[in-house]
Scaffold this active site. Structure first.
Site, PDB file in Angstrom:
ATOM      1  N   HIS A   1      -3.733 -47.291 -45.717  1.00 35.34           N
ATOM      2  CA  HIS A   1      -2.694 -47.096 -46.732  1.00 35.34           C
ATOM      3  C   HIS A   1      -2.383 -48.404 -47.475  1.00 35.34           C
ATOM      4  O   HIS A   1      -2.704 -48.524 -48.638  1.00 35.34           O
ATOM      5  CB  HIS A   1      -1.417 -46.490 -46.150  1.00 35.34           C
ATOM      6  CG  HIS A   1      -1.621 -45.187 -45.457  1.00 35.34           C
ATOM      7  ND1 HIS A   1      -2.174 -44.094 -46.075  1.00 35.34           N
ATOM      8  CD2 HIS A   1      -1.346 -44.813 -44.174  1.00 35.34           C
ATOM      9  CE1 HIS A   1      -2.236 -43.088 -45.226  1.00 35.34           C
ATOM     10  NE2 HIS A   1      -1.745 -43.490 -44.069  1.00 35.34           N
TER      11      HIS A   1
ATOM     12  N   ASP B   1      -6.976 -38.137 -44.019  1.00 37.24           N
ATOM     13  CA  ASP B   1      -5.718 -38.322 -43.303  1.00 37.24           C
ATOM     14  C   ASP B   1      -5.186 -37.010 -42.737  1.00 37.24           C
ATOM     15  O   ASP B   1      -5.691 -36.507 -41.738  1.00 37.24           O
ATOM     16  CB  ASP B   1      -4.715 -39.000 -44.229  1.00 37.24           C
ATOM     17  CG  ASP B   1      -3.507 -39.576 -43.496  1.00 37.24           C
ATOM     18  OD1 ASP B   1      -3.362 -39.319 -42.288  1.00 37.24           O
ATOM     19  OD2 ASP B   1      -2.706 -40.269 -44.117  1.00 37.24           O
TER      20      ASP B   1
END
Length: 449
Positions: A265, A316
């Site tokens: 991220h 994810d």
């Protein structure tokens, strides 16, 4: 050597016509010969999916209902904890098979499974501490996807070593327990073709700097290291308050970031931090669909790339599995932030080619998966496009790839090959139908009790 021939293939140096790819008995590319025999299909390198939580595929679409308070990652996380509390090892394997089949159909040929669901619902380890890792390996075997298993160290509930909450009890290990889990995970993938292991301290929310350093020492030479970092603004604020530094800076100052690392991220990294990450040769793992779904924020990809930063993409939460959509969402986020077009393309170049090749290179590095792309020594991981598909009318080369990422509908990916074996034919994985039935039964049990 076996051979495959293509009308066009995307090689590191660009598009070449009439390409012959020779493949050895272990599924690796022995030679790539342009201007050879003509073929019909078009080959691009398979994309690494560098960050997946496979079990979350089972809850896709279940969190899109507004709560009584403002929704955020933190309210989503509470729902995720409630969902995973019901999952058995058999459930995790079934959901992972479906997720991995969908990944292959979408053009991903390797998955980095950031694996933190370790224990039974009460928090006690299974008789085999690596039971859940065994299930993930079984799903990879059933679908044929390459697996980089990333067992996750998780010990605390918040930055500074705060006690964990009840929803986290299935994740927890001390360093000794984690070392045993790592060894069990190595056994779980032993003999699984195309597999390797890396280690993943979850985040500064779940591990102290000292524990992250200790986990890093458990990695064998060549094994990658992954960590969530600066995913949430609240996380950055807590790190500043408790540690005196934001998360990425804390990792950098501790000397923990080098080319072995993938920072997942990094949404709220500062320009100075991300420049140092780029200089260290690390990879940033972007998950644009999930980051958008959770409202995390926009990663400053244009500035990061200008600093020489490397990136890959991951699915994810697996809310919607699509290689094209991850790259498209990344590009569109930059267009919105910068109020421009073709934000991540080189001057005069294709946006899709720039994104795909960068994500292949960065993802391959982050998963320690050997040579990247359609090159000798790499696994023969190939995504094949049908030039006769209506989306590709009057297009070739970069125009075709641009269309794949930004304008194609169903059926644009015709076949997918992993280690020289076909795992997707006519756009469909053979395991999908049975996996859908198993997952439907699992969800019927969970959601109606």
């Amino acid at each position: 050597m076996r051979k495959m021939v293509f009308a066009e293939a995307l090689l590191p140096e660009g598009w070449r016509r009439n390409v012959r790819v020779e493949i050895d008995a272990e599924g690796r590319i022995g030679a790539v010969v342009p201007d050879a025999e003509p073929g019909r299909l078009v080959a691009i390198p398979g994309l690494p999916n560098l960050h997946s939580h496979a079990f979350q595929r089972g809850m896709a679409g279940l969190t899109e209902h507004a709560g009584d308070s403002e929704d955020s990652f933190w309210t989503w996380r509470e729902l995720m904890y409630r969902f995973l509390a019901h999952l058995t090892p058999e459930d995790v394997e079934a959901i992972a098979i479906l997720a991995y089949a969908e990944m292959l159909e979408a053009g991903f040929t390797r998955v980095g499974e950031f694996h933190y669901l370790h224990h039974a619902p009460g928090g006690a380890p299974y008789a085999d501490r690596a039971e859940m890792a065994v299930r993930i390996a079984a799903a990879a075997h059933a679908t044929g996807i390459n697996l980089t298993l990333l067992p996750c160290f998780y010990a605390h509930g918040e930055i500074g070593g705060a006690p964990p909450v009840a929803g986290q009890r299935r994740f927890l290990n001390g360093l000794d327990g984690f070392a045993a889990l790592v060894e069990g995970s190595r056994r779980a993938i032993a003999g699984l073709p195309g597999s390797n292991l890396g280690l993943a301290p979850h985040s500064l929310r779940a591990a102290t700097i000292a524990e992250i350093g200790a986990v890093a020492t458990m990695a064998q030479p060549g094994e990658p290291l992954h960590i969530h970092a600066a995913e949430q603004a609240k996380e950055v604020e807590a790190s500043l308050r408790i540690l005196g530094l934001p998360p990425i800076a804390a990792l950098l100052e501790a000397g923990l970031v080098d080319a072995r690392w993938c920072l997942i991220h990094a949404t709220h990294g500062t320009a100075a931090e991300l420049t140092r990450v780029a200089q260290a040769g690390a990879v940033v793992g972007l998950c644009p669909v999930t980051e958008s779904n959770l409202g995390d924020g926009i990663f400053p990809a244009v500035a990061y790339r200008a600093a020489g930063g490397r990136f890959g993409v991951g699915t994810d939460s697996n809310v919607l599995v699509s290689a094209a959509m991850e790259l498209r969402t990344l590009e569109y986020s930059q267009r919105l932030a910068q109020r421009t077009r073709n934000a991540l393309a080189p001057r005069g170049g294709s946006t899709a080619r720039a994104l795909w090749q960068a994500a292949v290179a960065g993802g391959t590095q982050a998963l320690a998966a050997g040579p990247a792309g359609i090159v000798p020594g790499a696994h023969a991981d190939l995504v094949l496009l049908d030039p006769d598909h209506p989306a590709f009318a009057a297009r070739d080369g970069d125009r075709r790839l641009d269309t794949l990422l930004f304008a194609s509908r169903e059926g644009a990916i015709r076949e997918v090959w992993v280690r020289g074996a076909r795992v997707v034919e006519d756009g469909t994985h053979s395991a999908r139908a049975a996996a859908e039935r198993r997952v439907a039964a699992t969800l019927a049990r969970i959601l109606t009790t």
